[in-house]
Design a protein around this motif. Structure first.
Motif, PDB file in Angstrom:
ATOM      1  N   VAL A  18     114.191  86.576  44.442  1.00 41.04           N
ATOM      2  CA  VAL A  18     115.128  86.851  45.229  1.00 41.04           C
ATOM      3  C   VAL A  18     116.494  86.514  45.375  1.00 41.04           C
ATOM      4  O   VAL A  18     117.711  87.384  46.130  1.00 41.04           O
ATOM      5  CB  VAL A  18     114.301  86.596  47.056  1.00 41.04           C
ATOM      6  CG1 VAL A  18     112.613  87.129  47.128  1.00 41.04           C
ATOM      7  CG2 VAL A  18     114.267  84.996  47.006  1.00 41.04           C
ATOM      8  N   GLY A  19     116.227  86.048  44.410  1.00 42.16           N
ATOM      9  CA  GLY A  19     118.110  85.795  43.992  1.00 42.16           C
ATOM     10  C   GLY A  19     118.991  84.057  44.233  1.00 42.16           C
ATOM     11  O   GLY A  19     120.009  84.156  44.703  1.00 42.16           O
ATOM     12  N   THR A  22     121.059  82.604  42.619  1.00 39.32           N
ATOM     13  CA  THR A  22     122.425  83.587  42.031  1.00 39.32           C
ATOM     14  C   THR A  22     123.384  83.461  43.105  1.00 39.32           C
ATOM     15  O   THR A  22     124.486  83.411  43.154  1.00 39.32           O
ATOM     16  CB  THR A  22     122.140  84.929  41.871  1.00 39.32           C
ATOM     17  OG1 THR A  22     121.272  85.690  40.668  1.00 39.32           O
ATOM     18  CG2 THR A  22     123.725  85.596  41.917  1.00 39.32           C
ATOM     19  N   SER A 121     114.339  90.573  50.064  1.00 39.68           N
ATOM     20  CA  SER A 121     114.876  91.503  50.001  1.00 39.68           C
ATOM     21  C   SER A 121     114.398  92.680  51.181  1.00 39.68           C
ATOM     22  O   SER A 121     113.728  91.770  52.255  1.00 39.68           O
ATOM     23  CB  SER A 121     114.469  92.221  48.350  1.00 39.68           C
ATOM     24  OG  SER A 121     112.807  92.814  48.671  1.00 39.68           O
ATOM     25  N   SER A 157     119.145  90.331  49.986  1.00 39.21           N
ATOM     26  CA  SER A 157     120.022  90.187  49.121  1.00 39.21           C
ATOM     27  C   SER A 157     119.062  91.178  48.344  1.00 39.21           C
ATOM     28  O   SER A 157     117.737  91.556  48.273  1.00 39.21           O
ATOM     29  CB  SER A 157     119.233  88.500  48.224  1.00 39.21           C
ATOM     30  OG  SER A 157     119.261  88.158  46.995  1.00 39.21           O
ATOM     31  N   LYS A 158     119.864  91.429  46.742  1.00 30.93           N
ATOM     32  CA  LYS A 158     119.542  92.451  46.130  1.00 30.93           C
ATOM     33  C   LYS A 158     118.981  93.660  46.670  1.00 30.93           C
ATOM     34  O   LYS A 158     117.830  94.581  46.553  1.00 30.93           O
ATOM     35  CB  LYS A 158     118.274  91.693  45.055  1.00 30.93           C
ATOM     36  CG  LYS A 158     118.751  90.871  44.686  1.00 30.93           C
ATOM     37  CD  LYS A 158     117.073  90.747  43.233  1.00 30.93           C
ATOM     38  CE  LYS A 158     117.870  89.890  42.288  1.00 30.93           C
ATOM     39  NZ  LYS A 158     116.408  89.239  41.682  1.00 30.93           N
ATOM     40  N   GLU A 160     120.181  97.609  47.875  1.00 31.58           N
ATOM     41  CA  GLU A 160     121.230  98.957  47.344  1.00 31.58           C
ATOM     42  C   GLU A 160     122.404  99.205  48.056  1.00 31.58           C
ATOM     43  O   GLU A 160     122.476  98.513  49.544  1.00 31.58           O
ATOM     44  CB  GLU A 160     120.451  99.969  47.888  1.00 31.58           C
ATOM     45  CG  GLU A 160     119.242  99.958  46.876  1.00 31.58           C
ATOM     46  CD  GLU A 160     119.176  99.646  45.753  1.00 31.58           C
ATOM     47  OE1 GLU A 160     120.314 100.171  45.026  1.00 31.58           O
ATOM     48  OE2 GLU A 160     118.179  99.594  45.004  1.00 31.58           O
ATOM     49  N   TYR A 185     124.774  92.734  47.123  1.00 34.13           N
ATOM     50  CA  TYR A 185     124.091  94.463  46.581  1.00 34.13           C
ATOM     51  C   TYR A 185     123.222  93.955  45.340  1.00 34.13           C
ATOM     52  O   TYR A 185     123.567  93.271  44.540  1.00 34.13           O
ATOM     53  CB  TYR A 185     125.397  95.200  46.409  1.00 34.13           C
ATOM     54  CG  TYR A 185     125.446  96.075  48.015  1.00 34.13           C
ATOM     55  CD1 TYR A 185     124.650  96.475  49.045  1.00 34.13           C
ATOM     56  CD2 TYR A 185     126.921  95.247  47.846  1.00 34.13           C
ATOM     57  CE1 TYR A 185     125.695  96.247  50.045  1.00 34.13           C
ATOM     58  CE2 TYR A 185     127.250  95.693  49.085  1.00 34.13           C
ATOM     59  CZ  TYR A 185     126.312  96.342  49.704  1.00 34.13           C
ATOM     60  OH  TYR A 185     127.408  96.633  51.427  1.00 34.13           O
ATOM     61  N   ARG A 186     121.852  94.763  45.167  1.00 34.48           N
ATOM     62  CA  ARG A 186     121.385  94.847  43.796  1.00 34.48           C
ATOM     63  C   ARG A 186     122.363  95.773  43.061  1.00 34.48           C
ATOM     64  O   ARG A 186     123.003  96.704  43.328  1.00 34.48           O
ATOM     65  CB  ARG A 186     120.180  95.692  44.092  1.00 34.48           C
ATOM     66  CG  ARG A 186     118.925  95.601  42.365  1.00 34.48           C
ATOM     67  CD  ARG A 186     118.451  96.746  42.840  1.00 34.48           C
ATOM     68  NE  ARG A 186     117.779  97.145  43.469  1.00 34.48           N
ATOM     69  CZ  ARG A 186     116.586  96.104  43.382  1.00 34.48           C
ATOM     70  NH1 ARG A 186     116.466  95.103  42.624  1.00 34.48           N
ATOM     71  NH2 ARG A 186     116.149  96.073  44.826  1.00 34.48           N
ATOM     72  N   THR A 187     123.061  95.527  41.935  1.00 32.03           N
ATOM     73  CA  THR A 187     123.490  96.172  40.431  1.00 32.03           C
ATOM     74  C   THR A 187     123.440  95.544  39.193  1.00 32.03           C
ATOM     75  O   THR A 187     123.055  94.522  39.068  1.00 32.03           O
ATOM     76  CB  THR A 187     125.287  96.389  41.154  1.00 32.03           C
ATOM     77  OG1 THR A 187     124.970  96.587  40.190  1.00 32.03           O
ATOM     78  CG2 THR A 187     125.370  95.036  41.160  1.00 32.03           C
ATOM     79  N   ASP A 191     124.321  91.389  35.926  1.00 32.44           N
ATOM     80  CA  ASP A 191     123.403  90.463  34.435  1.00 32.44           C
ATOM     81  C   ASP A 191     124.277  90.155  33.489  1.00 32.44           C
ATOM     82  O   ASP A 191     123.880  89.630  32.678  1.00 32.44           O
ATOM     83  CB  ASP A 191     122.712  91.335  33.866  1.00 32.44           C
ATOM     84  CG  ASP A 191     121.207  91.428  35.210  1.00 32.44           C
ATOM     85  OD1 ASP A 191     120.820  91.141  36.209  1.00 32.44           O
ATOM     86  OD2 ASP A 191     120.305  92.734  34.747  1.00 32.44           O
TER      87      ASP A 191
END
Length: 300
Positions: A18-19, A22, A121, A157-158, A160, A185-187, A191
């Motif tokens: 779930v991040g 990060t 999420s 988290s993550k 759109e 955001y998820r992008t 990475d």
């Protein structure tokens, strides 16, 4: 900047992916770079993702530590975790801990922190799991929560771009000091910065701006928390009654999940009547136990 001792932040959830790492490492970087705060990052996960990122990326002055927790027993886990946090949070303004939650750790450990960040999420499954995780913790530690006014922050988290937190995590609305942060955001472009750079200063302007908005929000919460710690005046009893009343939503989760046949543990081993007929909500929940650590598909 902070005169009332180290502000301790726990980034945790029982759900993987779930991040958490990060968010933990990049929040540490944001506070160090943009807010000029002396920060330590304690990585308590076996994969050591956040500490590896912090060590491989440019050195920005964040103190990075890996902490091996002794999970031989819940008592040993709590003792070793507390000892490590006490050691590695010394001499800094903010200490951030990255931990995937496990039932082997006592909820008492969460109470040691000023702020708890719970990434999730926006899938219905993960939102329900996150709500249950927080409600279980609130029910079991209601007295201490009433006293210390700990901040509990859900981090979308993550998700759109364009995500709105409106009408999400509604079962947590009653909890004082429980709020939803700006989203991360998820992008796929993120990475390319793993182990290479930190999101708040990366060349991708959208990524940098998105995480900086989140970081600024947490920075303000840190200042707010530091003020709150100096004057705690909330009535514990009134908050206790509210939590006892509202955690009955856990019963609702059990009943709905039994009907859908996707939920294991006590929901599938006890008839719903046994969860409803024994006095107060507080008594029932303590007797039969709360929901398991995460939603999972039943074996049948």
């Amino acid at each position: 900047m902070y005169t009332n001792g180290t502000i301790k932040i726990l980034v945790t959830n029982q759900k993987g992916g779930v991040g958490k790492s990060t968010i933990a490492v990049n929040l540490a970087a944001y506070l160090a770079i943009q807010e000029n705060i002396k920060v330590s990052l304690i990585d308590m996960d076996p994969q050591a993702s956040s500490s590896r990122w912090a060590k491989k990326a440019p050195d920005i002055g964040v103190q990075v530590h890996c902490l091996d927790v002794n999970y031989e027993s819940s008592g040993a886990a709590l003792l070793s975790a507390r000892s490590g946090v006490r050691k590695y949070s010394s001499g800094v303004e903010v200490c951030i801990c990255d931990l995937t939650w496990t039932p082997a750790m006592s909820e008492q450990f969460i109470l040691d922190f000023d702020m708890v960040l719970v990434p999730s999420s926006n899938s219905k499954f993960e939102m329900a799991s996150t709500e249950i995780f927080i409600l279980k913790y609130a029910q079991q530690c209601m007295s201490r929560l009433a006293v210390n006014k700990q901040f509990i922050l859900v981090v979308p988290s993550k998700v759109e771009e364009g995500y709105s937190s409106h009408a999400t995590f509604t079962n947590l609305d009653f909890l004082m000091n429980c709020q939803i942060t700006p989203p991360v955001y998820r992008t796929p472009a993120i990475d390319s910065y793993v182990y290479e750079d930190f999101l708040c200063v990366c060349p991708d302007q959208k990524i940098a701006e998105n995480f900086s908005i989140f970081g600024k929000y947490i920075s303000k919460k840190i200042i707010e928390r530091n003020i709150v710690r100096k004057s705690i005046s909330i009535s514990g009893n009134s908050l206790n009654r509210a939590i006892v009343k509202k955690v009955s939503v856990l019963d609702d989760y059990r009943e709905r999940a039994r009907g859908l046949n996707f939920y294991g543990g006590i929901a599938n081993t006890l008839p719903v009547s046994e969860l409803k007929d024994e006095g107060s909500t507080e008594h029932r929940l303590k007797k039969v136990g709360l929901v398991p650590s995460f939603l999972r598909r039943g074996d049948n």
